[in-house]
Scaffold this motif. Structure first.
Motif, PDB file in Angstrom:
ATOM      1  N   ASN A 106       0.802  -1.228   0.000  1.00  0.00           N
ATOM      2  CA  ASN A 106       0.000   0.000   0.000  1.00  0.00           C
ATOM      3  C   ASN A 106       0.830   1.271   0.000  1.00  0.00           C
ATOM      4  O   ASN A 106       0.481   2.246   0.661  1.00  0.00           O
ATOM      5  N   LEU A 107       1.911   1.261  -0.749  1.00  0.00           N
ATOM      6  CA  LEU A 107       2.647   2.516  -0.931  1.00  0.00           C
ATOM      7  C   LEU A 107       1.792   3.438  -1.781  1.00  0.00           C
ATOM      8  O   LEU A 107       1.009   2.984  -2.608  1.00  0.00           O
ATOM      9  N   TRP A 108       1.950   4.735  -1.574  1.00  0.00           N
ATOM     10  CA  TRP A 108       1.186   5.696  -2.372  1.00  0.00           C
ATOM     11  C   TRP A 108       1.844   5.818  -3.732  1.00  0.00           C
ATOM     12  O   TRP A 108       2.977   6.304  -3.868  1.00  0.00           O
ATOM     13  N   THR A 109       1.113   5.388  -4.762  1.00  0.00           N
ATOM     14  CA  THR A 109       1.731   5.176  -6.069  1.00  0.00           C
ATOM     15  C   THR A 109       2.109   6.475  -6.778  1.00  0.00           C
ATOM     16  O   THR A 109       2.919   6.464  -7.685  1.00  0.00           O
ATOM     17  N   HIS A 110       1.513   7.598  -6.349  1.00  0.00           N
ATOM     18  CA  HIS A 110       1.792   8.857  -7.033  1.00  0.00           C
ATOM     19  C   HIS A 110       2.963   9.603  -6.398  1.00  0.00           C
ATOM     20  O   HIS A 110       3.244  10.734  -6.778  1.00  0.00           O
ATOM     21  N   MET A 111       3.615   8.983  -5.435  1.00  0.00           N
ATOM     22  CA  MET A 111       4.717   9.661  -4.741  1.00  0.00           C
ATOM     23  C   MET A 111       5.986   8.834  -4.846  1.00  0.00           C
ATOM     24  O   MET A 111       5.941   7.608  -4.842  1.00  0.00           O
ATOM     25  N   TYR A 152       9.603   5.724  -8.198  1.00  0.00           N
ATOM     26  CA  TYR A 152       8.200   5.540  -7.851  1.00  0.00           C
ATOM     27  C   TYR A 152       7.964   4.077  -7.495  1.00  0.00           C
ATOM     28  O   TYR A 152       8.693   3.200  -7.976  1.00  0.00           O
ATOM     29  N   SER A 154       6.027   1.824  -8.517  1.00  0.00           N
ATOM     30  CA  SER A 154       5.873   0.879  -9.627  1.00  0.00           C
ATOM     31  C   SER A 154       7.210   0.470 -10.239  1.00  0.00           C
ATOM     32  O   SER A 154       7.278  -0.466 -11.019  1.00  0.00           O
TER      33      SER A 154
END
Lengths: 263, 183
Positions: A106-111, A152, A154
């Motif tokens: 659950n890492l914040w994908t936009h950061m 990032y 991803s």
């Protein structure tokens, strides 16, 4: 320092939780002392993850009390003994003291990695950006990810993502870390790098509650192992004892299955 | 939930009927609206429901774990929405909004039925005076086409600007599948 009784960080008193008609937690009692590492094992559906999610109030328990540093979590009692839900602000303040690592990262994908780690210290705790960054960089280095600081999520492997998630939780300087099956979503060859980080944390004296299927890790690191089944704690004890001579038939049966599989 | 009910009501009835109700039926309840007001009101309501539905869809497209991890570090619901959910839902929302806006431009042609002097109405006036069927409708179609193309181009630029970091992370979401299925 084993043997010396340290301060109780979390106390769980007869906690019950229902999902509709399903009685998921059927009266859980537990005490976690500073610096302890406790592993929770048990078959799926036994309520392990739900217990963890209740501890930081991601799920609300319907009965019983959870105390963090002696302060009730989520619900208080008024003068007439009625159960009242605490304000959002109080709940958030309590949550900030508890670090949580999820099975699916659950890492914040936009950061970027760095922003994931500084986000909560800056916006929840009000730490200055410079201070947050220097502390974050230190944590990222400790996780062995200094070359990924500006990547990032991803662009990272599962093991790397999970180590970032651990750094993100540590950045809030929590009093206790909850791990919800932190290696279950990882490819087998990536499991060890995450466990190694967790071993280091335990050695440094972090208080940890770990839901896991990694029996080797539990045997090495845990001060106590808790076996849960069907919403209750069936048995608990030091890993050497519990793994070698479990008393309850359910634990014996579960351990036989799991240990057979690992061999 | 009244908002939910309003959205369902407007989403599940034809736009033309909504327009008739607002323009022809409201006066019997003592509310008389000018053509322009009735047109604007009905198109706004209709567009609003589709936008609301797209936004709802985009929010629910963001994996649940994102909110969990935001709450777990102590963020309030509002902060988590602003810092974590909103930036991530844009990737799902923008394509749906593009569809919605194009739909609304095209649906505005129906407003000619209550004699609002919009593009389609104007083409019929031209047609009545010149009898040039092909020319009048071709020009009208081109006008709609240039408007919708401008919207598509603008939105694509916006999408590129917000999507730079989501390397391969975008999948088709329910929000993107919401299209105008009215006839």
């Amino acid at each position: 320092m084993r043997g010396v009784l340290k301060q109780v960080i979390v106390r769980v008193e007869s906690v019950h939780k229902w999902f509709g008609p399903l009685h998921v937690l059927q009266g859980i009692d537990m005490e976690i002392r500073a610096g302890e590492t406790i592993c929770i094992i048990g078959p799926s559906g036994s309520g392990k993850s739900t217990l963890l999610r209740c501890l930081n109030f991601l799920e609300e328990h319907e009965a019983g009390t959870i105390l963090l540093d002696g302060q009730p979590m989520g619900f208080s009692e008024d003068s007439e003994g009625r159960r009242i839900r605490q304000s959002e602000r109080d709940i958030n303040r309590m949550r900030a003291k508890i670090g949580m690592v999820f099975q699916s990262f659950n890492l914040w994908t936009h950061m970027t990695v760095l922003r994931n780690v500084i986000e909560a210290p800056v916006n929840v705790k009000g730490v200055s950006r410079i201070e947050a960054e220097s502390r974050a960089l230190e944590l990222i280095r400790r996780m062995g990810l200094e070359d990924k600081t500006n990547a990032y999520p991803s662009q990272l492997s599962g093991g790397q993502q999970q180590r970032v998630a651990i750094a993100r939780a540590l950045a809030m300087e929590p009093e206790i870390m909850l791990f919800d099956e932190p290696t279950s979503a990882l490819d087998p060859e990536l499991v060890e790098e995450v466990l190694a980080v967790m071993r280091d944390l335990a050695r440094d004296g972090m208080t940890m509650l770990v839901v896991t299927h990694e029996m080797g890790f539990a045997a090495d690191v845990a001060d106590r192992v808790v076996f849960m089944d069907q919403g209750i704690i069936v048995e608990e004890g030091p890993p050497a004892e519990l793994f070698r001579e479990a008393k309850s038939p359910r634990a014996v049966q579960f351990l036989a299955k799991v240990i057979q599989r690992t061999r | 939930m009244p908002a939910r009910m309003l959205v369902e009501l407007l989403r599940n009835t034809p736009f033309l009927i909504q327009l008739f109700l607002i323009y022809y039926a409201l006066p019997s309840l003592g509310v008389s609206l000018s053509v322009a007001t009735a047109a604007l009101l009905s198109l706004s309501l209709f567009a609003g429901t589709y936008f609301a539905e797209s936004i709802r869809g985009a929010i629910s497209s963001v994996p649940r774990g994102q909110m969990d991890s935001a709450r777990a570090v102590g963020m309030s619901y509002a902060l988590a929405m602003r810092r974590i959910i909103f930036p991530q839902m844009l990737g799902y929302l923008l394509p749906a909004l593009t569809n919605n806006m194009i739909g609304i431009v095209k649906f505005s042609s129906i407003l000619s039925i209550i004699t609002l002097p919009e593009v389609t109405m104007a083409s019929q006036i031209v047609l009545g005076e010149t009898f040039s069927v092909t020319e009048a409708f071709t020009v009208t179609a081109l006008l709609y086409w240039s408007l919708t193309t401008a919207i598509t181009m603008g939105m694509s630029r916006l999408e590129r600007r917000t999507a730079t970091h989501r390397l391969g992370a975008i999948t088709i979401s329910p929000a993107q599948l919401i299209v105008f299925n009215h006839k």
